[in-house]
Design a protein around this motif. Structure first.
Motif, PDB file in Angstrom:
ATOM      1  N   UNK A  36      36.587 -70.930   6.735  1.00 30.76           N
ATOM      2  CA  UNK A  36      35.505 -70.369   7.723  1.00 30.76           C
ATOM      3  C   UNK A  36      35.474 -71.453   8.782  1.00 30.76           C
ATOM      4  N   UNK A  37      36.593 -72.192   9.320  1.00 33.12           N
ATOM      5  CA  UNK A  37      36.703 -73.053  10.199  1.00 33.12           C
ATOM      6  C   UNK A  37      37.350 -72.689  11.862  1.00 33.12           C
ATOM      7  N   UNK A  38      37.865 -71.284  11.561  1.00 29.24           N
ATOM      8  CA  UNK A  38      38.460 -70.720  12.694  1.00 29.24           C
ATOM      9  C   UNK A  38      38.005 -69.146  12.546  1.00 29.24           C
ATOM     10  N   UNK A  39      37.849 -68.516  13.795  1.00 30.40           N
ATOM     11  CA  UNK A  39      37.489 -66.834  13.745  1.00 30.40           C
ATOM     12  C   UNK A  39      38.844 -66.388  14.185  1.00 30.40           C
ATOM     13  N   UNK A  40      39.337 -65.443  13.534  1.00 29.53           N
ATOM     14  CA  UNK A  40      40.589 -64.586  13.842  1.00 29.53           C
ATOM     15  C   UNK A  40      40.336 -63.875  15.118  1.00 29.53           C
ATOM     16  N   UNK A  41      41.539 -63.906  16.175  1.00 31.66           N
ATOM     17  CA  UNK A  41      41.199 -63.022  17.109  1.00 31.66           C
ATOM     18  C   UNK A  41      41.371 -61.403  16.600  1.00 31.66           C
ATOM     19  N   UNK A  42      40.758 -60.520  17.443  1.00 30.61           N
ATOM     20  CA  UNK A  42      40.949 -59.096  17.106  1.00 30.61           C
ATOM     21  C   UNK A  42      42.308 -58.593  16.664  1.00 30.61           C
ATOM     22  N   UNK A  43      43.446 -59.065  17.344  1.00 29.77           N
ATOM     23  CA  UNK A  43      44.721 -58.905  17.196  1.00 29.77           C
ATOM     24  C   UNK A  43      45.007 -59.457  15.635  1.00 29.77           C
ATOM     25  N   UNK A  44      44.814 -60.489  15.421  1.00 29.46           N
ATOM     26  CA  UNK A  44      45.040 -61.225  13.884  1.00 29.46           C
ATOM     27  C   UNK A  44      44.250 -60.627  12.878  1.00 29.46           C
ATOM     28  N   UNK A  45      42.967 -60.352  13.250  1.00 26.43           N
ATOM     29  CA  UNK A  45      42.094 -59.733  12.475  1.00 26.43           C
ATOM     30  C   UNK A  45      42.628 -58.171  11.895  1.00 26.43           C
ATOM     31  N   UNK A  46      43.106 -57.580  13.037  1.00 27.56           N
ATOM     32  CA  UNK A  46      43.672 -56.015  12.734  1.00 27.56           C
ATOM     33  C   UNK A  46      44.952 -56.338  11.697  1.00 27.56           C
ATOM     34  N   UNK A  47      45.974 -57.183  12.168  1.00 29.44           N
ATOM     35  CA  UNK A  47      47.294 -57.477  11.477  1.00 29.44           C
ATOM     36  C   UNK A  47      46.655 -57.928   9.881  1.00 29.44           C
ATOM     37  N   UNK A  48      45.649 -58.626   9.655  1.00 26.55           N
ATOM     38  CA  UNK A  48      45.479 -59.107   8.158  1.00 26.55           C
ATOM     39  C   UNK A  48      45.106 -57.828   7.527  1.00 26.55           C
ATOM     40  N   UNK A  49      44.165 -57.129   8.281  1.00 28.09           N
ATOM     41  CA  UNK A  49      43.683 -55.886   7.703  1.00 28.09           C
ATOM     42  C   UNK A  49      44.673 -54.838   7.285  1.00 28.09           C
ATOM     43  N   UNK A  50      45.335 -54.520   8.280  1.00 30.30           N
ATOM     44  CA  UNK A  50      46.669 -53.814   8.211  1.00 30.30           C
ATOM     45  C   UNK A  50      47.374 -54.207   6.919  1.00 30.30           C
ATOM     46  N   UNK A  51      47.717 -55.510   6.853  1.00 28.01           N
ATOM     47  CA  UNK A  51      48.701 -55.995   5.930  1.00 28.01           C
ATOM     48  C   UNK A  51      48.061 -55.700   4.290  1.00 28.01           C
ATOM     49  N   UNK A  52      46.585 -55.750   4.090  1.00 23.30           N
ATOM     50  CA  UNK A  52      46.047 -55.274   3.082  1.00 23.30           C
ATOM     51  C   UNK A  52      45.746 -53.732   3.019  1.00 23.30           C
ATOM     52  N   UNK A  53      46.029 -52.920   3.807  1.00 22.30           N
ATOM     53  CA  UNK A  53      45.816 -51.644   4.238  1.00 22.30           C
ATOM     54  C   UNK A  53      44.322 -51.270   3.993  1.00 22.30           C
ATOM     55  N   UNK A  54      43.519 -52.206   4.842  1.00 23.43           N
ATOM     56  CA  UNK A  54      42.169 -52.061   4.773  1.00 23.43           C
ATOM     57  C   UNK A  54      41.598 -51.915   6.203  1.00 23.43           C
ATOM     58  N   UNK A  55      40.413 -51.722   6.340  1.00 19.99           N
ATOM     59  CA  UNK A  55      40.020 -51.854   7.796  1.00 19.99           C
ATOM     60  C   UNK A  55      39.329 -53.310   8.025  1.00 19.99           C
ATOM     61  N   UNK A  56      39.154 -53.570   9.486  1.00 23.17           N
ATOM     62  CA  UNK A  56      38.904 -54.811   9.582  1.00 23.17           C
ATOM     63  C   UNK A  56      37.277 -55.341   8.933  1.00 23.17           C
ATOM     64  N   UNK A  57      36.526 -54.315   8.926  1.00 25.76           N
ATOM     65  CA  UNK A  57      35.354 -54.497   8.344  1.00 25.76           C
ATOM     66  C   UNK A  57      35.335 -54.821   6.976  1.00 25.76           C
ATOM     67  N   UNK A  58      36.380 -54.231   6.157  1.00 26.38           N
ATOM     68  CA  UNK A  58      36.457 -54.455   4.860  1.00 26.38           C
ATOM     69  C   UNK A  58      37.122 -55.956   4.411  1.00 26.38           C
ATOM     70  N   UNK A  59      37.646 -56.656   5.542  1.00 30.29           N
ATOM     71  CA  UNK A  59      38.210 -58.040   5.259  1.00 30.29           C
ATOM     72  C   UNK A  59      37.081 -58.946   5.901  1.00 30.29           C
ATOM     73  N   UNK A  60      36.537 -58.851   6.902  1.00 30.58           N
ATOM     74  CA  UNK A  60      35.805 -59.674   7.725  1.00 30.58           C
ATOM     75  C   UNK A  60      34.352 -59.190   7.701  1.00 30.58           C
ATOM     76  N   UNK A  61      33.287 -60.242   7.610  1.00 32.10           N
ATOM     77  CA  UNK A  61      31.810 -59.781   7.638  1.00 32.10           C
ATOM     78  C   UNK A  61      31.292 -60.299   8.880  1.00 32.10           C
TER      79      UNK A  61
END
Length: 68
Positions: A36-61
């Motif tokens: 929690x020392x860095x906040x992902x950009x929207x693009x990075x958040x999308x890539x991470x969520x997509x990697x896990x086949x989840x929505x951004x909201x399911x990965x980030x609070x």
């Protein structure tokens, strides 16, 4: 910002390095996100969520952002 990245990584048995390579960032970036020392950009958040086949909201609070 709280994330489920570490939880999801462990569930899928992948390292920070592997996730970083998959989404185009360094292991240190993944470490910072999990700590929690860095906040992902929207693009990075999308890539991470997509990697896990989840929505951004399911990965980030985003609930703490509403309090600002």
């Amino acid at each position: 910002m709280k994330t489920r990245i570490q939880e999801l990584r462990k569930l899928h048995r992948i390292s920070q390095e592997e996730l970083g390579l998959a989404v185009g960032v360094t292991r240190q970036t993944i470490t910072s996100l999990e700590g929690e020392k860095y906040t992902a950009s929207l693009v990075l958040a999308y890539k991470i969520a997509q990697y896990f086949s989840l929505s951004i909201e399911e990965v980030f609070d985003f609930s703490q952002l509403e309090e600002m």
